[in-house]
Design an enzyme around this catalytic site. Sequence first.
Site, PDB file in Angstrom:
ATOM      1  N   ASN A  19      14.019  -8.244  14.656  1.00  0.00           N
ATOM      2  CA  ASN A  19      14.969  -8.228  13.538  1.00  0.00           C
ATOM      3  C   ASN A  19      15.754  -6.925  13.539  1.00  0.00           C
ATOM      4  O   ASN A  19      15.257  -5.889  13.984  1.00  0.00           O
ATOM      5  CB  ASN A  19      14.221  -8.276  12.205  1.00  0.00           C
ATOM      6  CG  ASN A  19      13.688  -9.650  11.855  1.00  0.00           C
ATOM      7  OD1 ASN A  19      13.598 -10.008  10.682  1.00  0.00           O
ATOM      8  ND2 ASN A  19      13.328 -10.451  12.843  1.00  0.00           N
TER       9      ASN A  19
ATOM     10  N   ARG B   3      15.367  -7.965  24.528  1.00  0.00           N
ATOM     11  CA  ARG B   3      14.852  -8.434  23.238  1.00  0.00           C
ATOM     12  C   ARG B   3      15.856  -9.445  22.675  1.00  0.00           C
ATOM     13  O   ARG B   3      17.044  -9.396  22.988  1.00  0.00           O
ATOM     14  CB  ARG B   3      14.681  -7.256  22.259  1.00  0.00           C
ATOM     15  CG  ARG B   3      13.622  -6.219  22.701  1.00  0.00           C
ATOM     16  CD  ARG B   3      12.237  -6.820  22.621  1.00  0.00           C
ATOM     17  NE  ARG B   3      11.151  -5.911  23.000  1.00  0.00           N
ATOM     18  CZ  ARG B   3      10.648  -5.780  24.228  1.00  0.00           C
ATOM     19  NH1 ARG B   3      11.183  -6.473  25.243  1.00  0.00           N
ATOM     20  NH2 ARG B   3       9.626  -4.992  24.472  1.00  0.00           N
TER      21      ARG B   3
ATOM     22  N   GLU C 196       0.737  -3.250   9.973  1.00  0.00           N
ATOM     23  CA  GLU C 196       1.187  -2.149  10.817  1.00  0.00           C
ATOM     24  C   GLU C 196       2.058  -2.811  11.870  1.00  0.00           C
ATOM     25  O   GLU C 196       1.635  -3.756  12.541  1.00  0.00           O
ATOM     26  CB  GLU C 196      -0.020  -1.452  11.462  1.00  0.00           C
ATOM     27  CG  GLU C 196      -0.852  -0.661  10.478  1.00  0.00           C
ATOM     28  CD  GLU C 196      -0.123   0.563   9.920  1.00  0.00           C
ATOM     29  OE1 GLU C 196       0.772   1.088  10.604  1.00  0.00           O
ATOM     30  OE2 GLU C 196      -0.454   0.993   8.802  1.00  0.00           O
TER      31      GLU C 196
ATOM     32  N   ILE D  35      -3.990  -4.469   1.116  1.00  0.00           N
ATOM     33  CA  ILE D  35      -4.400  -5.879   1.246  1.00  0.00           C
ATOM     34  C   ILE D  35      -5.846  -6.008   1.716  1.00  0.00           C
ATOM     35  O   ILE D  35      -6.457  -7.065   1.585  1.00  0.00           O
ATOM     36  CB  ILE D  35      -3.470  -6.712   2.174  1.00  0.00           C
ATOM     37  CG1 ILE D  35      -3.404  -6.132   3.588  1.00  0.00           C
ATOM     38  CG2 ILE D  35      -2.085  -6.871   1.575  1.00  0.00           C
ATOM     39  CD1 ILE D  35      -2.783  -7.076   4.616  1.00  0.00           C
TER      40      ILE D  35
ATOM     41  N   LYS E 214       0.828  -1.213   0.000  1.00  0.00           N
ATOM     42  CA  LYS E 214       0.000   0.000   0.000  1.00  0.00           C
ATOM     43  C   LYS E 214       0.861   1.261   0.000  1.00  0.00           C
ATOM     44  O   LYS E 214       0.382   2.340  -0.302  1.00  0.00           O
ATOM     45  CB  LYS E 214      -0.894  -0.029   1.247  1.00  0.00           C
ATOM     46  CG  LYS E 214      -1.860   1.127   1.350  1.00  0.00           C
ATOM     47  CD  LYS E 214      -2.679   0.996   2.635  1.00  0.00           C
ATOM     48  CE  LYS E 214      -3.640   2.177   2.796  1.00  0.00           C
ATOM     49  NZ  LYS E 214      -4.390   2.080   4.058  1.00  0.00           N
TER      50      LYS E 214
ATOM     51  N   TYR F 163      -1.005  -3.993  18.979  1.00  0.00           N
ATOM     52  CA  TYR F 163      -0.242  -4.599  17.869  1.00  0.00           C
ATOM     53  C   TYR F 163      -0.193  -6.114  18.029  1.00  0.00           C
ATOM     54  O   TYR F 163      -0.568  -6.863  17.114  1.00  0.00           O
ATOM     55  CB  TYR F 163       1.181  -4.021  17.815  1.00  0.00           C
ATOM     56  CG  TYR F 163       2.135  -4.873  16.999  1.00  0.00           C
ATOM     57  CD1 TYR F 163       2.013  -4.943  15.612  1.00  0.00           C
ATOM     58  CD2 TYR F 163       3.135  -5.639  17.612  1.00  0.00           C
ATOM     59  CE1 TYR F 163       2.869  -5.752  14.856  1.00  0.00           C
ATOM     60  CE2 TYR F 163       3.991  -6.432  16.864  1.00  0.00           C
ATOM     61  CZ  TYR F 163       3.859  -6.491  15.496  1.00  0.00           C
ATOM     62  OH  TYR F 163       4.692  -7.292  14.756  1.00  0.00           O
TER      63      TYR F 163
ATOM     64  N   PRO G 170      16.422   8.297  23.357  1.00  0.00           N
ATOM     65  CA  PRO G 170      15.350   8.056  24.338  1.00  0.00           C
ATOM     66  C   PRO G 170      15.200   6.588  24.714  1.00  0.00           C
ATOM     67  O   PRO G 170      14.707   5.788  23.925  1.00  0.00           O
ATOM     68  CB  PRO G 170      14.095   8.554  23.598  1.00  0.00           C
ATOM     69  CG  PRO G 170      14.409   8.356  22.146  1.00  0.00           C
ATOM     70  CD  PRO G 170      15.890   8.501  21.984  1.00  0.00           C
TER      71      PRO G 170
ATOM     72  N   SER H  15      -3.457  -7.861  17.538  1.00  0.00           N
ATOM     73  CA  SER H  15      -3.888  -7.961  16.136  1.00  0.00           C
ATOM     74  C   SER H  15      -3.089  -9.043  15.405  1.00  0.00           C
ATOM     75  O   SER H  15      -3.633  -9.767  14.569  1.00  0.00           O
ATOM     76  CB  SER H  15      -3.740  -6.607  15.421  1.00  0.00           C
ATOM     77  OG  SER H  15      -2.380  -6.260  15.249  1.00  0.00           O
ATOM     78  N   LYS H  16      -1.813  -9.179  15.741  1.00  0.00           N
ATOM     79  CA  LYS H  16      -1.000 -10.225  15.098  1.00  0.00           C
ATOM     80  C   LYS H  16      -1.453 -11.621  15.563  1.00  0.00           C
ATOM     81  O   LYS H  16      -1.458 -12.569  14.773  1.00  0.00           O
ATOM     82  CB  LYS H  16       0.487 -10.017  15.412  1.00  0.00           C
ATOM     83  CG  LYS H  16       1.091  -8.767  14.778  1.00  0.00           C
ATOM     84  CD  LYS H  16       1.160  -8.828  13.257  1.00  0.00           C
ATOM     85  CE  LYS H  16       2.154  -9.843  12.751  1.00  0.00           C
ATOM     86  NZ  LYS H  16       2.231  -9.802  11.258  1.00  0.00           N
TER      87      LYS H  16
ATOM     88  N   THR I 169      -5.728  -3.690   9.058  1.00  0.00           N
ATOM     89  CA  THR I 169      -4.711  -4.286   8.170  1.00  0.00           C
ATOM     90  C   THR I 169      -4.302  -5.677   8.646  1.00  0.00           C
ATOM     91  O   THR I 169      -4.285  -6.632   7.871  1.00  0.00           O
ATOM     92  CB  THR I 169      -3.467  -3.375   8.099  1.00  0.00           C
ATOM     93  OG1 THR I 169      -3.815  -2.212   7.357  1.00  0.00           O
ATOM     94  CG2 THR I 169      -2.299  -4.082   7.426  1.00  0.00           C
TER      95      THR I 169
ATOM     96  N   ASP J  45       6.960 -13.022  17.796  1.00  0.00           N
ATOM     97  CA  ASP J  45       7.027 -13.623  19.135  1.00  0.00           C
ATOM     98  C   ASP J  45       6.219 -12.824  20.161  1.00  0.00           C
ATOM     99  O   ASP J  45       5.945 -13.309  21.254  1.00  0.00           O
ATOM    100  CB  ASP J  45       8.480 -13.774  19.600  1.00  0.00           C
ATOM    101  CG  ASP J  45       9.228 -12.457  19.728  1.00  0.00           C
ATOM    102  OD1 ASP J  45       8.672 -11.403  19.381  1.00  0.00           O
ATOM    103  OD2 ASP J  45      10.397 -12.482  20.192  1.00  0.00           O
TER     104      ASP J  45
END
Length: 346
Positions: free
Chosen positions: A183, A217, A84, A60, A34, A153, A208, A156-157, A100, A126
Site C-alpha cells: 500500500n 512490488r 508489527e 491486543i 497500543k 514478519y 538507500p 508471523s502473518k 503481536t 501477499d
Amino acid sequence: MKIIVTGGAGFIGSNFIFHILKEHPADRIICLDKLTYAGNLSTLSDVMEKPDFRFVQADICDREAVFPLFEEEKPDAVVNFAAESHVDRSIEDPAVFLKTNVLGTQVLMDACRTFGMVRFHQVGTDEVYGDLPLDRPDLFFTEETPLRTSSPYSASKAGADLLALAYHRTYGLPVTVSRCSNNYGPYQFPEKLIPLMIANALADKPLPVYGTGENVRDWLYVEDHCKAIDLILRNGRVGEVYNVGGHNEMRNIDIVKLICRELGKPESLITFVPDRKGHDLRYAIDPAKIRDTLGWYPETKFEDGIGETINWYLEHRCWWEEIISGAYRNGISACGFSVDGDNRET
Ligand code: NAD
Ligand code: DAU
C-alpha cells in the site's frame, strides 16, 4: 455496525477509520491501539472528538484489557490491522512479531468467540506467498498459491491467517482473511520505501536502495485497500481468503527515480546499499476472485495516487517531521493537533 478496529493509529487502519466514518455514518468505531512506535495519535486528531468514535490505548495481547472492552461494547465486528508490520525490524528482532501478530490475533478471536461469535476480519499480506521470479511475468499469486514465507514478519502473518481459518473450521467463528499487496498513501510511517524516500529526498539525504533495486512490488493506493476490506466485511463469504491488488508492478529503482523527478531532486542521491536478508524478488497479485465475486476493482491509477501521496507529504511536513524527531511519542503535537482530550483512554 459497531466495529472494533485494531491498529487504527497506524497507516492503513487510520485510513480505514476515515473511510468507514465517511461512507457509513451510522457505524460506530472503537479503535484499539497500543501506540507502539508505529502508532500516532495525531493521525486520528480529526476524529477523536466525534461521538461515533472511541479510542482505547491497549495491547491486543492483553486479555485483561481486551475482554472487558468486548463485554462493554458488544461489537458486531472486529477488523484486525494491529501488527508489527516492517520486514527489516522483523529480521533484527522477531520476538515481538510472533507475540503481536500471532498471539494477539488469538486473543482477539478468543474474545470474538466469548462475546457472541463476533464477525472477525484478519488483514493479511501477499508476503505469505513468498516471492515470484523476475523472469516469469506470467505468474501471479492466487488464493490457492502455497504459503512459502521468507521473513519472520511474513511467517508471523501466515501464522495469524492459518489460526483465523482454523478458528472458523474448529469453532465456527465467522472469519474472513484478505491478503493485500504493498500500500501507499497518506499517513504511512516514514520507514517504508515511499515515505522514506520522499522525506530523505526533501532533506537532500541519500536514498538507500537495497541490492540492485530490481525487486518488484505491486502497489495499491490505500483507499482502494480500505474499500476492499469494507466490501469483504459486509459481503464476503466467511471462511474465505481474498487477494487484493491492482496489477501495478513497479521496480523499486523506478519508484525512487520517479520520486526524485517529482521533487526536482538529482538521481545522484540514490545510494545502493547491501541487500535485505532473504529479500523477496517480486510480488504480484491476481485479484480475480474479489473482482468476480464482490465487484471490487482498484479505482486509483498509480500516476494519480503517487502524485497525491507526494503532495500529501509536502503539505503535511509537520506530521512526518514529528515522527523523525520523535516528538510524536509524547501525545502532544505541535502541528496544531490536539490529541490529549477526554477521548484518549488508557
Ligand atoms: P503500521 O505499522 O503503520 O500500523 C500498525 C498499528 O498497529 C500501529 O498503530 C501500532 O501502534 C498498532 N499495534 C502494533 N502492535 C500492537 C499491539 N500489540 N496491540 C495493539 N496495537 C498494536 O501498519 P500498516 O502498514 O498500517 O499495516 C496494517 C496491517 O495491514 C498489518 O497487519 C499489515 O501486516 C497489513 N498489511 C500492510 C500492508 C502495507 O503495505 N503496509 C500491505 C498488506 C497488509
Ligand atoms: O506486500 C505487502 C507488504 O508490503 C506488507 O505486508 C508490509 O507490512 C509492508 O511493509 C510492505 O513490505 P515491503 O517489505 O515490500 O515494504 P518496504 O516499504 O519495507 O520495502 C519495499 C521495497 O523497497 C522492498 O523491496 C525493500 C525496498 N527498500 C525498502 C526500504 C525501506 C529499499 O530498497 N530501501 C529502503 O530503505
